[in-house]
Design an enzyme around this catalytic site. Structure first.
Site, PDB file in Angstrom:
ATOM      1  CG  ASN A   9       6.479 -16.546  -6.523  1.00  0.00           C
ATOM      2  OD1 ASN A   9       6.798 -17.696  -5.616  1.00  0.00           O
ATOM      3  ND2 ASN A   9       6.261 -15.638  -6.448  1.00  0.00           N
ATOM      4  CD1 TRP A  10       0.438 -21.028  -5.985  1.00  0.00           C
ATOM      5  CD2 TRP A  10       1.181 -23.261  -4.204  1.00  0.00           C
ATOM      6  NE1 TRP A  10      -0.195 -21.947  -6.890  1.00  0.00           N
ATOM      7  CE2 TRP A  10       0.457 -23.478  -5.840  1.00  0.00           C
ATOM      8  CE3 TRP A  10       1.608 -24.342  -4.283  1.00  0.00           C
ATOM      9  CZ2 TRP A  10      -0.368 -24.574  -6.102  1.00  0.00           C
ATOM     10  CZ3 TRP A  10       1.024 -25.523  -4.455  1.00  0.00           C
ATOM     11  CH2 TRP A  10      -0.076 -26.243  -5.182  1.00  0.00           C
ATOM     12  CE  LYS A  11       4.893 -13.694  -3.902  1.00  0.00           C
ATOM     13  NZ  LYS A  11       4.909 -11.742  -3.394  1.00  0.00           N
ATOM     14  CG  HIS A  97      10.572 -12.797  -6.190  1.00  0.00           C
ATOM     15  ND1 HIS A  97      10.378 -12.365  -4.970  1.00  0.00           N
ATOM     16  CD2 HIS A  97       9.114 -13.205  -6.649  1.00  0.00           C
ATOM     17  CE1 HIS A  97       8.470 -11.728  -4.906  1.00  0.00           C
ATOM     18  NE2 HIS A  97       8.400 -12.634  -5.828  1.00  0.00           N
ATOM     19  CD  GLU A  99       8.050 -11.442  -2.125  1.00  0.00           C
ATOM     20  OE1 GLU A  99       8.074 -12.868  -2.152  1.00  0.00           O
ATOM     21  OE2 GLU A  99       7.418 -11.216  -2.241  1.00  0.00           O
ATOM     22  CD  GLU A 169       7.351 -10.463  -9.799  1.00  0.00           C
ATOM     23  OE1 GLU A 169       6.369 -10.885  -9.860  1.00  0.00           O
ATOM     24  OE2 GLU A 169       7.799 -10.765  -9.337  1.00  0.00           O
ATOM     25  N   GLY A 175       2.003  -7.499  -3.553  1.00  0.00           N
ATOM     26  CA  GLY A 175       1.292  -7.310  -2.686  1.00  0.00           C
ATOM     27  C   GLY A 175       0.870  -6.337  -1.762  1.00  0.00           C
ATOM     28  CB  SER A 215      -1.828  -5.553  -7.139  1.00  0.00           C
ATOM     29  OG  SER A 215      -1.345  -5.812  -5.884  1.00  0.00           O
ATOM     30  N   GLY A 236       1.379 -14.081  -7.764  1.00  0.00           N
ATOM     31  CA  GLY A 236       1.833 -14.165  -6.204  1.00  0.00           C
ATOM     32  C   GLY A 236       0.378 -14.501  -5.741  1.00  0.00           C
ATOM     33  N   GLY A 237      -0.237 -13.347  -4.791  1.00  0.00           N
ATOM     34  CA  GLY A 237      -0.905 -13.534  -3.936  1.00  0.00           C
ATOM     35  C   GLY A 237      -2.829 -14.517  -4.483  1.00  0.00           C
TER      36      GLY A 237
HETATM   37  C1  PEP Z   1       5.265 -11.779  -7.012  1.00  0.00           C
HETATM   38  O1  PEP Z   1       5.220 -11.328  -5.703  1.00  0.00           O
HETATM   39  O2  PEP Z   1       5.406 -12.334  -7.715  1.00  0.00           O
HETATM   40  C2  PEP Z   1       3.637 -11.647  -6.665  1.00  0.00           C
HETATM   41  C3  PEP Z   1       3.386 -10.712  -8.270  1.00  0.00           C
HETATM   42  O3  PEP Z   1       2.532 -11.084  -6.006  1.00  0.00           O
HETATM   43  P1  PEP Z   1       1.623 -10.560  -6.084  1.00  0.00           P
HETATM   44  O4  PEP Z   1       0.400 -10.736  -6.936  1.00  0.00           O
HETATM   45  O5  PEP Z   1       1.272 -11.122  -4.786  1.00  0.00           O
HETATM   46  O6  PEP Z   1       1.603  -8.890  -6.124  1.00  0.00           O
END
Ligand code: PEP
Length: 255
Positions: A9-11, A97, A99, A169, A175, A215, A236-237
């Site tokens: 997920n590049w956001k 999600h 967010e 999640e 994040g 994370s 994500g990150g």
């Molecule tokens: C996400 O937002 O789907 C996610 C898992 O982010 P991160 O890996 O950065 O915690």
């Protein structure tokens, strides 16, 4: 046999050149995956046609979108419908999600409508659920996540459920660098599978892939993916750097 999946997920990150470069770097290091393992890349909408062209002919890597609108079409300036995504060769849509739930006030009813839009356009859904820190601290996370799943998914038939992937999640891990322990992830994934089993039966529960997100990194992916009910990750990150994302894909390949 249920699938193991690592999804990026590049956001709201990367311009078109950076996105194309990242996909190229991932291709260069991609391990051979056996048939029940796959990778999904969900870039921003603007990237979709470019990324689709890069993925053409790749059997292990699938295109995802990060959202779709809850209505089929109409006067919703700036929005993107599920049928538009389908026409851009999108196979998976991330829905619900945290967010989107937090910043765009998407409630369970809206999430359920989005799920319907994606499924009626023959795409698969990565359905996100997970509790905030206050709920985890109160130890009521199981009931919280169960409600999200019931309200977001339980209107579906068993055959429709076959097109759903669940991503657990915990919001306190997204994040933040604070990963759920493998025991916490396994406990929740087993609970989710049990909730699915009670409503849809054991076959449906055995078949559904449940990803962990929050994370996830190359250093913790192998331990998380070794849990019996963890079928991969939503990343994500760490999906924004080819070497980190490849490290996580390798952990899935070896799980
Ligand atoms: C996400 O937002 O789907 C996610 C898992 O982010 P991160 O890996 O950065 O915690």
């Amino acid at each position: 046999m249920r699938k193991k999946i690592v999804a990026a997920n590049w956001k709201m990150n990367l311009d078109l050149n950076e996105g194309a470069e990242l996909v190229n770097e991932i291709f260069k290091g991609l391990p051979i995956l056996n048939e029940n393992k796959e990778v999904v890349i969900a870039p921003p909408y603007l990237h979709l046609t470019q990324t689709a062209a890069q993925l053409a002919g790749m059997i292990d890597v699938h295109l995802g979108a990060q959202n779709c609108h809850s209505e089929a079409s109409g006067a919703y300036t700036g929005e993107i419908s599920a049928s538009m995504l389908k026409s851009a060769e999108v196979e998976y849509v991330i829905i619900g999600h945290s967010e989107r739930r937090e910043y765009f006030k998407e409630d369970d009813a809206m999430v359920a409508k989005k799920v319907n839009q994606a499924l009626s356009n023959n795409m698969k859904v990565i359905f996100c659920c997970g509790e905030p820190l206050s709920i985890r601290d109160a130890n009521t996370q199981n009931a919280y996540v169960e409600k999200q799943i019931k309200e977001g998914l339980f209107h579906l038939s068993e055959s429709q459920l076959g097109h759903i992937v669940i991503a657990y999640e915990p919001i306190w891990a997204i994040g933040t660098g604070r990963t759920a322990s493998s025991a916490q992830a396994q406990d929740m994934h087993a609970h989710i599978r049990n909730v699915i089993s009670i409503h849809y039966g054991t076959d449906a529960a055995d078949e559904i892939s449940i990803l962990y997100g929050g994370s996830c990194k190359p250093s913790n992916a192998a331990e998380l993916f070794a849990c019996p009910d963890v079928d991969g990750g939503l990343i994500g990150g760490a999906s924004l750097k080819a070497n980190e994302f490849l490290g996580i894909i390798n952990a899935m390949a070896e799980a």
